[in-house]
Design an enzyme around this catalytic site. Structure first.
Site, PDB file in Angstrom:
ATOM      1  N   PRO A 170       0.821  -1.220   0.000  1.00 46.50           N
ATOM      2  CA  PRO A 170       0.000   0.000   0.000  1.00 46.50           C
ATOM      3  C   PRO A 170       0.856   1.272   0.000  1.00 46.50           C
ATOM      4  CG  PRO A 170       0.071  -0.906   2.199  1.00 46.50           C
ATOM      5  CD  PRO A 170       0.797  -1.894   1.320  1.00 46.50           C
ATOM      6  N   ALA A 172       0.581   4.087  -1.506  1.00 44.56           N
ATOM      7  CA  ALA A 172      -0.131   5.360  -1.360  1.00 44.56           C
ATOM      8  C   ALA A 172      -0.310   5.710   0.113  1.00 44.56           C
ATOM      9  CB  ALA A 172      -1.483   5.288  -2.062  1.00 44.56           C
ATOM     10  N   ASP A 173      -0.639   4.716   0.925  1.00 45.88           N
ATOM     11  CA  ASP A 173      -0.817   4.964   2.362  1.00 45.88           C
ATOM     12  C   ASP A 173       0.493   5.354   3.032  1.00 45.88           C
ATOM     13  OD1 ASP A 173      -3.613   4.449   2.724  1.00 45.88           O
ATOM     14  OD2 ASP A 173      -3.222   2.326   2.473  1.00 45.88           O
ATOM     15  N   VAL A 174       1.550   4.625   2.723  1.00 38.41           N
ATOM     16  CA  VAL A 174       2.834   4.883   3.375  1.00 38.41           C
ATOM     17  C   VAL A 174       3.377   6.251   2.967  1.00 38.41           C
ATOM     18  CG1 VAL A 174       5.197   4.077   3.671  1.00 38.41           C
ATOM     19  CG2 VAL A 174       3.324   2.420   3.546  1.00 38.41           C
ATOM     20  N   ALA A 177       1.361   8.912   4.712  1.00 38.58           N
ATOM     21  CA  ALA A 177       1.769   9.008   6.120  1.00 38.58           C
ATOM     22  C   ALA A 177       3.034   9.855   6.254  1.00 38.58           C
ATOM     23  CB  ALA A 177       2.000   7.609   6.692  1.00 38.58           C
TER      24      ALA A 177
END
Length: 392
Positions: A170, A172-174, A177
């Site tokens: 993932p 995009a999430d990392v 963040a």
């Protein structure tokens, strides 16, 4: 300065985390690693990630990796009493992080305008898929959706039928963040200078596009050829990656492979020629790697200054001395279980920030936080529990 005498840089900072899943929780975990006191607010049934494998006796190590070091409280934000508790906590905080669909927090009475009216120094960070006020703001968005919509999946490659390869990680999430953490720390510096808080809008789509500088510029220049792809090269017992990125690496590669004449070959002698004849370039290198083991390729090419690595699975990579030397992992306790999690990838004056030592159970800190932050009595806490506004 020794690790034991190093004061965490964000010590004294108070953060309220309304987020779930990955992007928001990872951001706030990093803030906790840097010394902030993070209060994670969860619904009565908890963050979805508490159910995600790998599980040990019902405890999710995935959740623990993203949320270690925080204090967890459980509030039912459908209840007015819980909303007032959340407002009161935000009034005592420095930072709020939320990752609801745009507009949800405002409808709950917990939007940036309302909370900052009560606490002008508050830094309010909203994380979303496509931003707070765009045509796509209301569209459901998880990392795989943004990977597809942003062009990342095609940038990672296509199969023989032209189907995008995609990513199981993932990213995009990392990435989001990371950008959320950067934006919060930038806002903290701005607050030091102005005395005022900030409303932050960070999203997955912009974060992913920021990770594709070549693709973005190539698209504008009308270049249809993708960037050179350093593919796995077969060896006698596995695969290696060889990345002779510049001309200097190329000359060293020719010497290491016993083919100094390649440096004068018109097919390969310039950056442009190697780019145009990329498949032939990789084929020639692989004709050499196929005759050796992966370890031999790595050792010989590296000794000549040519970037090369065997392919490793994460479990094998974790055993590398590199990580022990860098103190890259630290244990976290999750109920009766313990496992290793990552440390932030930098030192401060020789001291590496470390994650918090424990993962809090759902609602495990509700009563204590209400006593310490809000000064509530046991009777008042019991009343919230009886009203099903708070859960212990």
């Amino acid at each position: 300065m020794s690790a034991s005498s190093h004061t965490p840089v964000l010590q004294g900072l108070r953060v309220i985390d309304f987020s779930a899943m990955i992007a928001g929780p990872y951001c706030t975990r990093w803030l906790a690693d840097l010394g902030a006191e993070v209060i994670k607010i969860e619904p009565p049934d908890g963050d979805h990630m508490r159910q995600r494998p790998p599980l040990r006796g019902g405890h999710s190590a995935y959740f623990g990796h993203l949320n270690g070091g925080k204090r967890c409280i459980a509030l039912n934000l459908k209840q007015p009493q819980a909303i007032e508790v959340a407002r009161s906590l935000a009034a005592e905080a420095d930072v709020v992080v939320e990752a609801f669909r745009p507009g949800v927090m405002a409808r709950l009475g917990l939007g940036a305008d309302e909370l900052r009216a009560r606490n002008a120094r508050l830094i309010y960070c909203s994380i979303s898929g496509f931003g707070q006020n765009t045509e796509l703001s209301e569209r459901p968005a998880y990392a795989p959706i943004v990977h597809a919509a942003s062009g990342l999946d095609y940038a990672l490659g296509e199969d023989a039928e032209g189907r995008p390869v995609g990513s199981e990680v993932p990213m995009a999430d990392v990435l989001t963040a990371m950008f959320a953490t950067i934006s919060i720390q930038t806002a903290l510096l701005q607050r030091e200078r102005t005395g005022s808080g900030t409303t932050i809008d960070v999203n997955l789509m912009d974060s992913v596009v920021n990770a594709m500088p070549y693709e973005l510029q190539a698209a504008q220049a009308g270049i249809s050829q993708p960037r050179p792809r350093y593919r796995p090269l077969r060896t006698q017992d596995g695969y290696v990656l060889v990345t002779p990125i510049n001309s200097r690496n190329f000359v060293k590669l020719c010497a290491a492979l016993g083919h100094p004449e390649w440096a004068e070959d018109p097919l390969l002698s310039s950056d442009g020629a190697r780019f145009r004849n990329w498949s032939e370039y990789m084929r020639r290198i692989e004709s050499w790697t196929r005759e050796r083991t992966a370890a031999e390729c790595e050792a010989l090419l590296s000794s000549h200054g040519v970037p090369c690595s065997r392919y490793a699975r994460i479990g094998d990579a974790m055993q590398e001395a590199q990580f022990a030397q860098r103190k890259s992992f630290a244990p976290v306790a999750d109920g009766p279980y313990e496992y290793m999690t990552t440390c932030l990838p930098f030192d401060l004056d020789g001291s590496r920030p470390r994650p918090g030592p424990r993962v809090s159970p759902l609602g495990g800190d509700t009563a204590q936080v209400m006593r310490e932050w809000l000064g509530l009595t046991e009777k008042e806490i019991d009343s919230l529990v009886q009203a099903k506004a708070a859960f212990l």
